[in-house]
Design a protein around this motif. Structure first.
Motif, mmCIF file in Angstrom:
data_model
loop_
_atom_site.group_PDB
_atom_site.id
_atom_site.type_symbol
_atom_site.label_atom_id
_atom_site.label_comp_id
_atom_site.label_asym_id
_atom_site.label_seq_id
_atom_site.Cartn_x
_atom_site.Cartn_y
_atom_site.Cartn_z
ATOM 1 N N TYR A 1 1.421 -0.859 -0.192
ATOM 2 C CA TYR A 1 -0.187 -0.057 -0.115
ATOM 3 C C TYR A 1 0.938 1.486 -0.222
ATOM 4 N N ARG B 1 1.626 6.376 -6.432
ATOM 5 C CA ARG B 1 0.313 7.492 -7.124
ATOM 6 C C ARG B 1 0.884 9.088 -6.422
ATOM 7 N N GLY C 1 -9.064 3.378 -1.724
ATOM 8 C CA GLY C 1 -7.743 2.737 -1.677
ATOM 9 C C GLY C 1 -7.974 0.828 -0.756
ATOM 10 N N TYR D 1 -0.667 13.389 6.264
ATOM 11 C CA TYR D 1 -0.509 12.572 7.044
ATOM 12 C C TYR D 1 1.008 12.449 6.911
ATOM 13 N N PHE E 1 -6.083 11.562 -1.788
ATOM 14 C CA PHE E 1 -7.611 11.582 -2.026
ATOM 15 C C PHE E 1 -8.082 12.515 -1.162
ATOM 16 N N ARG F 1 -11.360 14.247 1.415
ATOM 17 C CA ARG F 1 -12.474 12.859 2.203
ATOM 18 C C ARG F 1 -13.708 12.136 0.872
ATOM 19 N N GLY G 1 -13.415 6.599 1.272
ATOM 20 C CA GLY G 1 -13.751 4.853 1.941
ATOM 21 C C GLY G 1 -12.971 6.160 3.128
ATOM 22 N N CYS H 1 -6.191 -0.662 4.064
ATOM 23 C CA CYS H 1 -4.706 -0.378 4.020
ATOM 24 C C CYS H 1 -4.006 -0.322 5.469
HETATM 25 C C1 3EB Z 1 -7.902 7.037 5.354
HETATM 26 O O1 3EB Z 1 -8.340 7.512 5.643
HETATM 27 C C2 3EB Z 1 -8.519 5.682 5.233
HETATM 28 O O2 3EB Z 1 -5.241 5.174 -0.287
HETATM 29 O O3 3EB Z 1 -7.211 6.033 -1.764
HETATM 30 C C3 3EB Z 1 -10.007 5.632 2.175
HETATM 31 C C4 3EB Z 1 -9.898 6.090 1.314
HETATM 32 C C5 3EB Z 1 -8.148 5.021 2.436
HETATM 33 C C6 3EB Z 1 -8.752 6.304 0.316
HETATM 34 C C7 3EB Z 1 -6.485 6.187 -0.927
HETATM 35 C C8 3EB Z 1 -7.521 5.279 1.851
HETATM 36 C C9 3EB Z 1 -7.754 5.529 0.993
HETATM 37 O O4 3EB Z 1 -6.869 6.910 5.622
HETATM 38 C C10 3EB Z 1 -7.837 4.344 4.060
#
Ligand code: 3EB
Length: 332
Positions: free
Chosen positions: A140, A147, A166, A200, A211, A213, A232, A319
């Motif tokens: 991942y 990406r 993801g 992050y 990405f 939210r 997600g 992930c």
């Molecule tokens: C998160 O919030 C949970 O890597 O595209 C959620 C939605 C998550 C998309 C991605 C990962 C992804 O980090 C995981």
């Protein structure tokens, strides 16, 4: 506009052909990896997803215009003048960053060349998502690196970083599909309960996930219609996983995260003057790690979402190794 439906895969062949833009078959079959092919003349991505279900289901995207399609072994697409569906596949390999960057850049070139510059939703699937690659980096995190490099390189040509999922899939390799539009306007939404994923800290990998939210899509011809795509969403507050060993706690936080994400208060911060509630969500996909948790997850989702909402439960890896559940949805 663009329209989603979930159908049982066995009945798929009977679905009317006209206006089909793309389909994604969330299969239960043990395949070696994802399969990209033309079925009924449209791009079709088969994902070996569900450890638990034998049949699986098909997600279908339909549009109003006349559909033209094209592509090759790695990338297939279809478009109708307003919307574009594009799916890509990365074969099993010792490492993924380079192939991910290259295929993402090909997709970015495609949306630019065909004139669909606004990508408003992406789904990503990674085989062995929590396993290490040949260099000891989690697949991942390896995928996220490629990406992130692609988004960095493509930034000036793209209209922002959209909502995404993801998630794991059975077998090896990786795959993605995306939706883009020509004249519609997208707004990319963050959640004040969570650190933006693209910020992050490096404890989660060398490059952060790329990405938003959620993304909203405002049609150009019909100003009243607005769709909202919820990424997600998991049990993460700030940037940390909460309730690592508690499925009820994880369901509660994931659902509360979505409720806040789509609230008037949160959307207003991004210039979107609407409010949405959990009861408006449809085409919900719930990814879960352990079969033993399914009953609790169903109970939480049945309580939170509308009784007649389309919900599909998919058993797969997630992930972060400590995440047990992830939920995505749509305000159609
Ligand atoms: C998160 O919030 C949970 O890597 O595209 C959620 C939605 C998550 C998309 C991605 C990962 C992804 O980090 C995981």
């Amino acid at each position: 506009m663009i329209n989603c439906s979930f159908v049982e895969t066995t009945r798929d062949a009977a679905a009317p052909r006209s206006g089909l833009l793309g389909q994604v078959i969330y299969g239960g079959h043990a395949q070696r990896g994802a399969v990209l092919e033309r079925l009924q003349g449209i791009p079709s991505l088969r994902l070996p997803m569900d450890r638990a279900q034998a049949e699986g289901f098909t997600e279908i995207w339909r549009v109003d215009g006349t559909v033209h399609e094209g592509g090759d072994e790695e990338l297939l697409y279809a478009h109708d003048g307003e919307f574009l569906f594009c799916a890509g596949i990365i074969p099993p390999a010792p490492r993924y960053a380079d192939a991910t960057r290259e295929l993402y850049l090909r997709a970015f070139d495609l949306v630019e060349r065909l004139g669909y510059p606004t990508i408003f939703r992406i789904w990503n699937f990674i085989g062995g998502i929590n396993a290490d690659n040949a260099d000891g980096l989690e697949n991942y995190r390896d995928f996220c690196r490629g990406r992130a490099e692609a988004f960095e390189a493509g930034q000036s040509r793209l209209h922002g970083m959209p909502a995404a999922t993801g998630i794991g899939m059975a077998g090896a390799g990786a795959a993605f599909y995306l939706l883009a539009c020509r004249s519609g306007a997208a707004a990319h939404i963050e959640n004040t309960r969570q650190v933006p994923a693209w910020q992050y800290p490096t404890q989660y990998g060398p490059r952060p996930p790329s990405f938003a939210r959620a993304s909203t899509l405002q049609g150009s011809s019909d100003q009243a219609s607005r769709m909202l795509f919820v990424s997600g969403t998991a049990s993460i507050l700030g940037h940390e996983t909460v309730h690592p060993d508690d499925i009820d706690g994880q369901c509660r936080v994931a659902i509360d995260n979505i409720a806040h994400l789509i609230s008037r208060e949160n959307l207003a911060l991004h210039g979107v003057a609407t409010a949405h509630a959990l009861r408006e969500l449809d085409f919900i996909k719930v990814y879960y790690r352990h079969g033993r948790d399914l009953a609790s997850i169903r109970a939480a989702c049945c309580h939170a979402f509308r009784p007649d909402a389309q919900i599909r439960y998919i058993e797969t890896d997630i992930c972060r190794a400590d995440l047990l559940v992830e939920i995505e949805a749509l305000v159609p």
